[in-house]
Design a protein around this motif. Structure first.
Motif, PDB file in Angstrom:
ATOM      1  N   LEU A   1       0.824  -1.209   0.000  1.00  0.00           N
ATOM      2  CA  LEU A   1       0.000   0.000   0.000  1.00  0.00           C
ATOM      3  C   LEU A   1       0.863   1.266   0.000  1.00  0.00           C
ATOM      4  CD1 LEU A   1      -2.861   1.210   0.162  1.00  0.00           C
ATOM      5  CD2 LEU A   1      -2.639   1.101   2.652  1.00  0.00           C
ATOM      6  N   ILE A   2       1.848   1.318   0.883  1.00  0.00           N
ATOM      7  CA  ILE A   2       2.708   2.503   0.968  1.00  0.00           C
ATOM      8  C   ILE A   2       3.522   2.663  -0.311  1.00  0.00           C
ATOM      9  CG2 ILE A   2       4.670   3.548   2.189  1.00  0.00           C
ATOM     10  CD1 ILE A   2       3.515   2.225   4.770  1.00  0.00           C
ATOM     11  N   THR A   3       3.979   1.562  -0.893  1.00  0.00           N
ATOM     12  CA  THR A   3       4.746   1.627  -2.140  1.00  0.00           C
ATOM     13  C   THR A   3       3.892   2.193  -3.270  1.00  0.00           C
ATOM     14  OG1 THR A   3       6.169  -0.207  -1.499  1.00  0.00           O
ATOM     15  CG2 THR A   3       6.027   0.272  -3.852  1.00  0.00           C
TER      16      THR A   3
ATOM     17  N   TYR B   1       8.567  -0.496  12.542  1.00  0.00           N
ATOM     18  CA  TYR B   1       9.832  -0.139  11.894  1.00  0.00           C
ATOM     19  C   TYR B   1       9.635  -0.096  10.380  1.00  0.00           C
ATOM     20  CZ  TYR B   1      14.694  -0.325  10.386  1.00  0.00           C
ATOM     21  OH  TYR B   1      15.890  -0.055   9.784  1.00  0.00           O
ATOM     22  N   THR B   2       9.019  -1.136   9.840  1.00  0.00           N
ATOM     23  CA  THR B   2       8.813  -1.224   8.400  1.00  0.00           C
ATOM     24  C   THR B   2       7.949  -0.082   7.887  1.00  0.00           C
ATOM     25  OG1 THR B   2       9.000  -3.629   8.513  1.00  0.00           O
ATOM     26  CG2 THR B   2       7.963  -2.719   6.546  1.00  0.00           C
ATOM     27  N   ILE B   3       6.862   0.201   8.575  1.00  0.00           N
ATOM     28  CA  ILE B   3       5.970   1.283   8.152  1.00  0.00           C
ATOM     29  C   ILE B   3       6.688   2.629   8.211  1.00  0.00           C
ATOM     30  CG2 ILE B   3       3.888   2.577   8.777  1.00  0.00           C
ATOM     31  CD1 ILE B   3       2.659  -0.160   9.582  1.00  0.00           C
ATOM     32  N   PHE B   4       7.397   2.896   9.307  1.00  0.00           N
ATOM     33  CA  PHE B   4       8.131   4.161   9.413  1.00  0.00           C
ATOM     34  C   PHE B   4       9.187   4.276   8.321  1.00  0.00           C
ATOM     35  CE2 PHE B   4       6.904   4.366  14.068  1.00  0.00           C
ATOM     36  CZ  PHE B   4       6.067   5.452  13.913  1.00  0.00           C
ATOM     37  N   TYR B   5       9.901   3.178   8.070  1.00  0.00           N
ATOM     38  CA  TYR B   5      10.931   3.216   7.029  1.00  0.00           C
ATOM     39  C   TYR B   5      10.299   3.526   5.671  1.00  0.00           C
ATOM     40  CZ  TYR B   5      14.377   1.991   3.602  1.00  0.00           C
ATOM     41  OH  TYR B   5      15.218   2.048   2.527  1.00  0.00           O
ATOM     42  N   GLU B   6       9.263   2.818   5.314  1.00  0.00           N
ATOM     43  CA  GLU B   6       8.610   3.018   4.018  1.00  0.00           C
ATOM     44  C   GLU B   6       8.100   4.457   3.873  1.00  0.00           C
ATOM     45  OE1 GLU B   6       7.974   0.764   1.327  1.00  0.00           O
ATOM     46  OE2 GLU B   6       9.509  -0.426   2.320  1.00  0.00           O
ATOM     47  N   LEU B   7       7.432   4.963   4.890  1.00  0.00           N
ATOM     48  CA  LEU B   7       6.914   6.330   4.835  1.00  0.00           C
ATOM     49  C   LEU B   7       8.047   7.345   4.714  1.00  0.00           C
ATOM     50  CD1 LEU B   7       4.082   6.119   7.521  1.00  0.00           C
ATOM     51  CD2 LEU B   7       3.787   6.354   5.034  1.00  0.00           C
ATOM     52  N   PHE B   8       9.089   7.174   5.508  1.00  0.00           N
ATOM     53  CA  PHE B   8      10.238   8.074   5.488  1.00  0.00           C
ATOM     54  C   PHE B   8      10.902   8.042   4.114  1.00  0.00           C
ATOM     55  CE2 PHE B   8      14.290   9.817   6.971  1.00  0.00           C
ATOM     56  CZ  PHE B   8      13.862  10.757   7.889  1.00  0.00           C
TER      57      PHE B   8
ATOM     58  N   PHE C   1      16.559   5.727  15.528  1.00  0.00           N
ATOM     59  CA  PHE C   1      15.366   6.036  16.312  1.00  0.00           C
ATOM     60  C   PHE C   1      14.909   4.806  17.097  1.00  0.00           C
ATOM     61  CE2 PHE C   1      10.705   5.935  16.599  1.00  0.00           C
ATOM     62  CZ  PHE C   1      10.493   7.041  17.403  1.00  0.00           C
ATOM     63  N   PHE C   2      14.832   3.666  16.432  1.00  0.00           N
ATOM     64  CA  PHE C   2      14.361   2.459  17.112  1.00  0.00           C
ATOM     65  C   PHE C   2      15.373   1.942  18.133  1.00  0.00           C
ATOM     66  CE2 PHE C   2      10.854   2.469  14.250  1.00  0.00           C
ATOM     67  CZ  PHE C   2       9.857   1.829  14.958  1.00  0.00           C
ATOM     68  N   ILE C   3      16.652   2.101  17.866  1.00  0.00           N
ATOM     69  CA  ILE C   3      17.659   1.734  18.873  1.00  0.00           C
ATOM     70  C   ILE C   3      17.492   2.630  20.095  1.00  0.00           C
ATOM     71  CG2 ILE C   3      20.135   1.783  19.407  1.00  0.00           C
ATOM     72  CD1 ILE C   3      20.613   0.776  16.526  1.00  0.00           C
ATOM     73  N   GLY C   4      17.290   3.921  19.855  1.00  0.00           N
ATOM     74  CA  GLY C   4      17.061   4.853  20.957  1.00  0.00           C
ATOM     75  C   GLY C   4      15.820   4.475  21.757  1.00  0.00           C
ATOM     76  N   MET C   5      14.771   4.081  21.062  1.00  0.00           N
ATOM     77  CA  MET C   5      13.550   3.656  21.744  1.00  0.00           C
ATOM     78  C   MET C   5      13.805   2.403  22.587  1.00  0.00           C
ATOM     79  SD  MET C   5      11.118   5.784  21.163  1.00  0.00           S
ATOM     80  CE  MET C   5       9.693   4.842  21.656  1.00  0.00           C
ATOM     81  N   ALA C   6      14.587   1.473  22.044  1.00  0.00           N
ATOM     82  CA  ALA C   6      14.886   0.242  22.783  1.00  0.00           C
ATOM     83  C   ALA C   6      15.711   0.547  24.027  1.00  0.00           C
ATOM     84  CB  ALA C   6      15.617  -0.750  21.880  1.00  0.00           C
ATOM     85  N   VAL C   7      16.696   1.430  23.894  1.00  0.00           N
ATOM     86  CA  VAL C   7      17.527   1.812  25.043  1.00  0.00           C
ATOM     87  C   VAL C   7      16.676   2.512  26.086  1.00  0.00           C
ATOM     88  CG1 VAL C   7      19.415   3.337  25.771  1.00  0.00           C
ATOM     89  CG2 VAL C   7      19.683   1.898  23.745  1.00  0.00           C
TER      90      VAL C   7
ATOM     91  N   PRO D   1      20.364   7.572  -2.089  1.00  0.00           N
ATOM     92  CA  PRO D   1      20.706   8.338  -0.879  1.00  0.00           C
ATOM     93  C   PRO D   1      19.552   8.408   0.123  1.00  0.00           C
ATOM     94  CG  PRO D   1      20.529   9.820  -2.769  1.00  0.00           C
ATOM     95  CD  PRO D   1      20.437   8.420  -3.292  1.00  0.00           C
ATOM     96  N   VAL D   2      18.324   8.459  -0.383  1.00  0.00           N
ATOM     97  CA  VAL D   2      17.183   8.521   0.534  1.00  0.00           C
ATOM     98  C   VAL D   2      17.040   7.200   1.291  1.00  0.00           C
ATOM     99  CG1 VAL D   2      14.666   8.707   0.653  1.00  0.00           C
ATOM    100  CG2 VAL D   2      15.960  10.325  -0.730  1.00  0.00           C
ATOM    101  N   ALA D   3      17.250   6.076   0.629  1.00  0.00           N
ATOM    102  CA  ALA D   3      17.157   4.772   1.298  1.00  0.00           C
ATOM    103  C   ALA D   3      18.218   4.642   2.388  1.00  0.00           C
ATOM    104  CB  ALA D   3      17.306   3.637   0.283  1.00  0.00           C
ATOM    105  N   ILE D   4      19.429   5.076   2.087  1.00  0.00           N
ATOM    106  CA  ILE D   4      20.510   5.004   3.081  1.00  0.00           C
ATOM    107  C   ILE D   4      20.193   5.893   4.273  1.00  0.00           C
ATOM    108  CG2 ILE D   4      22.946   5.558   3.508  1.00  0.00           C
ATOM    109  CD1 ILE D   4      23.472   4.631   0.585  1.00  0.00           C
ATOM    110  N   LYS D   5      19.774   7.128   4.000  1.00  0.00           N
ATOM    111  CA  LYS D   5      19.419   8.040   5.098  1.00  0.00           C
ATOM    112  C   LYS D   5      18.257   7.487   5.913  1.00  0.00           C
ATOM    113  CE  LYS D   5      20.646  12.357   2.792  1.00  0.00           C
ATOM    114  NZ  LYS D   5      20.103  13.635   2.277  1.00  0.00           N
ATOM    115  N   SER D   6      17.239   6.995   5.220  1.00  0.00           N
ATOM    116  CA  SER D   6      16.062   6.457   5.909  1.00  0.00           C
ATOM    117  C   SER D   6      16.449   5.302   6.815  1.00  0.00           C
ATOM    118  CB  SER D   6      15.014   5.988   4.896  1.00  0.00           C
ATOM    119  OG  SER D   6      14.574   7.053   4.110  1.00  0.00           O
ATOM    120  N   PHE D   7      17.267   4.406   6.308  1.00  0.00           N
ATOM    121  CA  PHE D   7      17.693   3.254   7.098  1.00  0.00           C
ATOM    122  C   PHE D   7      18.404   3.704   8.377  1.00  0.00           C
ATOM    123  CE2 PHE D   7      21.090   0.322   8.285  1.00  0.00           C
ATOM    124  CZ  PHE D   7      20.330  -0.802   8.628  1.00  0.00           C
TER     125      PHE D   7
END
Length: 167
Positions: free
Chosen positions: A66-68, A138-145, A109-115, A97-103
């Motif tokens: 859907l997001i794609t 994670y997947t939804i945020f990555y795709e949207l970003f 962000f998710f590592i920070g949330m886990a910590v 470059p957008v995929a690398i930045k998004s990743f």
């Protein structure tokens, strides 16, 4: 080829400095990243999935599709409003470059949330991304970003915006 600096790529597009050969390099690199992503997922084999995990997996696939579809559509529409030129080339080249930045941004962000979660939790540690709900988030945020980043980069090609500074 730019792996991080989208602004230089925007400037190159504005100045018609992105050749077909350069576009092919972006397509090849993006395809290799996608392939590596698939192999990366295989590094974490799971035992038989529970019904709940299977449900989240199907939801994840549905959300990605859907997001794609919506992401490509909105990026295409943005490109149409700019000048209706070179959508495929722009989309492919901005994808790297957008995929690398998004990743990196979403992963940090998710590592920070886990910590943070472990800091406020007084007990057993569990890996944040082992939870199917968190993998789905994670997947939804990555795709949207990702699609928002491409949409934004295409929008910067508008003639009225100043050309980004090259640094």
């Amino acid at each position: 080829m730019y792996l991080w600096r989208t602004n230089q790529l925007i400037a190159d597009f504005k100045n018609n400095n992105v050749s077909q050969k350069e576009t092919m390099k972006y397509l090849l690199t993006v395809s290799l990243f996608m392939l590596l992503g698939s192999f990366f997922m295989e590094l974490f084999p799971s035992d038989e999935l529970s019904d709940k995990e299977t449900m989240y997996l199907y939801i994840q696939y549905l959300m990605i599709a859907l997001i794609t579809i919506l992401g490509i559509y909105f990026c295409y529409e943005k490109n149409q409003k700019i000048d209706s030129k070179n959508f495929i080339e722009r989309f492919i080249c901005f994808s790297l470059p957008v995929a690398i930045k998004s990743f990196f941004i979403i992963t940090l962000f998710f590592i920070g949330m886990a910590v943070f979660r472990e800091m406020i939790k007084a007990g057993g540690a569990d890996l944040y991304l082992n939870d199917p709900k968190n993998i789905l988030k994670y997947t939804i945020f990555y795709e949207l970003f990702f699609y928002f980043g491409i949409y934004k980069a295409i929008g910067k090609l508008h003639k009225n915006e100043s050309t980004p500074q090259l640094t």
